[in-house]
Write a protein that holds these residues in place. Structure first.
Motif, PDB file in Angstrom:
ATOM      1  N   LEU A  52      11.368  -7.638   9.805  1.00 62.17           N
ATOM      2  CA  LEU A  52      11.101  -8.235   8.893  1.00 62.17           C
ATOM      3  C   LEU A  52       9.625  -8.211   8.669  1.00 62.17           C
ATOM      4  N   ALA A  53       9.354  -8.296   9.487  1.00 56.38           N
ATOM      5  CA  ALA A  53       7.496  -8.821   9.250  1.00 56.38           C
ATOM      6  C   ALA A  53       6.372  -7.454   8.598  1.00 56.38           C
ATOM      7  N   VAL A  54       7.255  -6.354   8.894  1.00 49.98           N
ATOM      8  CA  VAL A  54       6.702  -4.514   8.715  1.00 49.98           C
ATOM      9  C   VAL A  54       7.907  -4.720   7.425  1.00 49.98           C
ATOM     10  N   THR A  55       8.312  -5.104   6.636  1.00 48.64           N
ATOM     11  CA  THR A  55       9.427  -5.098   5.684  1.00 48.64           C
ATOM     12  C   THR A  55       8.701  -6.176   4.768  1.00 48.64           C
ATOM     13  N   ALA A  56       8.656  -7.299   5.050  1.00 57.33           N
ATOM     14  CA  ALA A  56       7.000  -7.769   3.741  1.00 57.33           C
ATOM     15  C   ALA A  56       5.773  -7.359   3.815  1.00 57.33           C
ATOM     16  N   ALA A  57       5.487  -6.273   4.377  1.00 53.57           N
ATOM     17  CA  ALA A  57       4.126  -5.188   5.225  1.00 53.57           C
ATOM     18  C   ALA A  57       3.939  -4.714   3.360  1.00 53.57           C
ATOM     19  N   LEU A  58       5.084  -3.335   4.238  1.00 53.10           N
ATOM     20  CA  LEU A  58       5.284  -2.516   2.889  1.00 53.10           C
ATOM     21  C   LEU A  58       5.711  -3.013   1.354  1.00 53.10           C
ATOM     22  N   ILE A  59       6.431  -4.544   1.459  1.00 59.04           N
ATOM     23  CA  ILE A  59       6.398  -5.325   0.116  1.00 59.04           C
ATOM     24  C   ILE A  59       4.244  -4.884  -0.372  1.00 59.04           C
ATOM     25  N   LYS A  60       4.251  -5.577   0.408  1.00 58.90           N
ATOM     26  CA  LYS A  60       2.600  -6.223  -0.007  1.00 58.90           C
ATOM     27  C   LYS A  60       1.652  -5.081  -0.486  1.00 58.90           C
ATOM     28  N   ALA A  61       1.905  -3.994   0.500  1.00 55.23           N
ATOM     29  CA  ALA A  61       0.975  -2.688  -0.023  1.00 55.23           C
ATOM     30  C   ALA A  61       1.608  -2.496  -1.504  1.00 55.23           C
ATOM     31  N   THR A 118      17.402 -12.680  -0.517  1.00 61.33           N
ATOM     32  CA  THR A 118      16.876 -14.518  -1.134  1.00 61.33           C
ATOM     33  C   THR A 118      18.899 -14.956  -0.791  1.00 61.33           C
ATOM     34  N   ASP A 119      19.215 -14.307  -1.023  1.00 60.30           N
ATOM     35  CA  ASP A 119      20.783 -14.796  -2.030  1.00 60.30           C
ATOM     36  C   ASP A 119      21.331 -15.510  -0.065  1.00 60.30           C
ATOM     37  N   ALA A 120      20.954 -14.678   1.393  1.00 59.22           N
ATOM     38  CA  ALA A 120      21.116 -14.485   2.726  1.00 59.22           C
ATOM     39  C   ALA A 120      20.901 -15.984   3.471  1.00 59.22           C
ATOM     40  N   GLY A 121      20.020 -16.577   2.330  1.00 56.56           N
ATOM     41  CA  GLY A 121      18.828 -17.889   2.649  1.00 56.56           C
ATOM     42  C   GLY A 121      17.950 -17.409   3.987  1.00 56.56           C
ATOM     43  N   ILE A 122      17.154 -15.976   3.942  1.00 60.49           N
ATOM     44  CA  ILE A 122      16.271 -15.344   4.741  1.00 60.49           C
ATOM     45  C   ILE A 122      14.612 -15.842   4.235  1.00 60.49           C
ATOM     46  N   THR A 123      13.792 -15.790   4.629  1.00 56.94           N
ATOM     47  CA  THR A 123      12.678 -16.661   4.552  1.00 56.94           C
ATOM     48  C   THR A 123      11.759 -15.113   5.140  1.00 56.94           C
ATOM     49  N   LEU A 124      11.162 -14.496   4.362  1.00 60.75           N
ATOM     50  CA  LEU A 124      10.839 -13.450   4.911  1.00 60.75           C
ATOM     51  C   LEU A 124       9.396 -14.068   5.420  1.00 60.75           C
ATOM     52  N   PRO A 125       8.654 -12.889   6.429  1.00 60.70           N
ATOM     53  CA  PRO A 125       7.791 -13.784   7.595  1.00 60.70           C
ATOM     54  C   PRO A 125       6.373 -13.250   6.552  1.00 60.70           C
ATOM     55  N   GLU A 126       5.134 -13.702   7.154  1.00 61.14           N
ATOM     56  CA  GLU A 126       3.985 -13.249   6.979  1.00 61.14           C
ATOM     57  C   GLU A 126       4.509 -12.150   7.157  1.00 61.14           C
ATOM     58  N   PRO A 127       3.708 -10.745   7.025  1.00 61.83           N
ATOM     59  CA  PRO A 127       3.221  -9.673   7.151  1.00 61.83           C
ATOM     60  C   PRO A 127       2.719  -9.604   7.783  1.00 61.83           C
TER      61      PRO A 127
END
Length: 210
Positions: A52-61, A118-127
């Motif tokens: 998920l941290a990699v996913t967060a990095a992609l979203i940030k990019a 979000t619906d699953a209650g998961i918070t993305l970590p820091e990228p």
């Protein structure tokens, strides 16, 4: 003989039920495949913990969750000149309509994924501390299955989890179309293979669906 009977049953179901049910039929066929479960559009399934941290990095990019753009993420990773060259190559290969479907399909996939997480209650970590080429290489590595082939589905499994990946595909199939979903997977297979070759990751193989 077993595979032949399964194939005939699938084809009967498709022609009887019509194209609207094609995704469900294909998903069922894959789940029943005697060689093991594979993703809807091909390739191995990953059932481990998502990165998920990699996913967060992609979203940030790509500009963040509220304004995500896959095209912007590509430019951030590879540079505008490289991306323009690749888009021109893909357009020549698939046509402008399919390339536009691919780009908008990736945007939609991220949007649905954020909703599902979000619906699953998961918070993305820091990228993760990944930008530019390092992020691109990480995504190629994440999507490269044990057979050495880059598969879109394998990347999505790792980015989101197999469960959320399947939920996102169901959302796309229901709200956009199965065909658009398939085009998105198909062209991402080709695009990420091209990226791998450009980054000297020459051991990465091209998926059958491309």
């Amino acid at each position: 003989m077993k595979n032949t009977k399964l194939y005939l049953a699938i084809m009967m179901a498709v022609f009887t039920a019509g194209p609207i049910w094609a995704a469900d039929v294909e998903r069922t066929a894959h789940a029943q495949h005697e060689q093991g479960v594979v993703n809807m559009f091909g390739g191995a399934v990953y059932t481990g913990e998502p990165a998920l941290a990699v996913t967060a990095a992609l979203i940030k990019a790509g500009g963040g969750a509220e304004h995500f753009s896959f095209a912007s993420a590509l430019v951030a990773m590879l540079g505008e000149e490289t991306v323009n060259s690749e888009v021109a190559k893909l357009t020549k290969q698939y046509g402008e309509d399919e390339v536009n479907t691919f780009i908008s399909g990736m945007d939609a996939a991220i949007g649905y994924a954020i909703n599902r997480v979000t619906d699953a209650g998961i918070t993305l970590p820091e990228p993760a501390d990944l930008t530019g080429v390092a992020l691109a290489k990480t995504l190629v590595e994440a999507g490269t299955a044990p057979d050495g082939v880059f598969w879109s589905g394998y990347l999505f499994d790792k980015a989101l989890s197999n469960k959320i990946h399947n939920q996102v595909m169901a959302d796309i199939n229901a709200n956009i179309s199965y065909e658009d979903d398939k085009i998105t997977h198909k062209i991402l297979n080709q695009a990420m293979y091209d990226v791998a070759q450009a980054l000297a990751m020459t051991d990465v193989k091209l998926a059958d669906l491309h």
